[in-house]
Design an enzyme around this catalytic site. Sequence first.
Site, mmCIF file in Angstrom:
data_model
loop_
_atom_site.group_PDB
_atom_site.id
_atom_site.type_symbol
_atom_site.label_atom_id
_atom_site.label_comp_id
_atom_site.label_asym_id
_atom_site.label_seq_id
_atom_site.Cartn_x
_atom_site.Cartn_y
_atom_site.Cartn_z
ATOM 1 C CG ASN A 84 -2.287 0.583 0.915
ATOM 2 O OD1 ASN A 84 -2.364 1.671 0.359
ATOM 3 N ND2 ASN A 84 -3.352 -0.103 1.291
ATOM 4 C CG HIS A 114 23.546 4.991 10.843
ATOM 5 N ND1 HIS A 114 24.195 5.420 9.717
ATOM 6 C CD2 HIS A 114 22.214 5.081 10.566
ATOM 7 C CE1 HIS A 114 23.309 5.770 8.799
ATOM 8 N NE2 HIS A 114 22.105 5.569 9.295
ATOM 9 N NE ARG A 165 12.661 -9.487 20.008
ATOM 10 C CZ ARG A 165 12.528 -9.317 21.306
ATOM 11 N NH1 ARG A 165 12.254 -10.340 22.077
ATOM 12 N NH2 ARG A 165 12.676 -8.130 21.853
ATOM 13 N NE ARG A 182 -4.665 -15.302 18.659
ATOM 14 C CZ ARG A 182 -5.175 -15.758 17.513
ATOM 15 N NH1 ARG A 182 -4.801 -16.931 17.034
ATOM 16 N NH2 ARG A 182 -6.059 -15.041 16.841
#
Length: 199
Positions: A84, A114, A165, A182
Amino acid sequence: MTEREKMGQGLLYDANYDTELLKARENCKDLCFSFNQLKPSQISEQEKLIRRLFGKTGKRFYITAPFWCDYGCNIEIGENFYTNHNCIILDGAKVTFGDNVFIAPNCVFSTAGHPLDPEQRNQGLEFAYPITIGDNVWFGASVTVLPGVKIGSNTVIGAGSIVNRDIPDGVIAVGNPCRVLRKITEEDKKKYWRNKNEI
């Protein structure tokens, strides 16, 4: 070793002053600008520009303007890719999307980072780590995916998440930092089906 080669190997490289990289980004931004000026009805022209810009595309995709990236050549998209408005991909390293990836407005995928050390930062040094997205992934609005992240297939990333992560297959993940909420289950297939009496 050139700065582009360092960038491709995940090493610190000169992003601000290296003439080769500056020129490559300028060329990419010109193509993005041209893409963003096209009318929404100019679909074939849009597709041609994206195929010229990206390293790899599927047969079918749709990118809603405005769209911006740094190099373009490091972006690979699978079949039925959709983004989008206001998607930004900072592709100093490879950014790979699987099939059937849906991206809501205002999402950012940044391979670039950086140094924490101010002296290195002030020299114009940065690093780039690849981002890999599996198949059938949906990103809610205003998600940011940071350098080096892998997101598994069949996963949903909730709106406003900062993904710093790896996220596994088949889950709903949300938050800052993004965490698994979940697993997606068979019950989720029933969530939005309603009969007339329920509306």
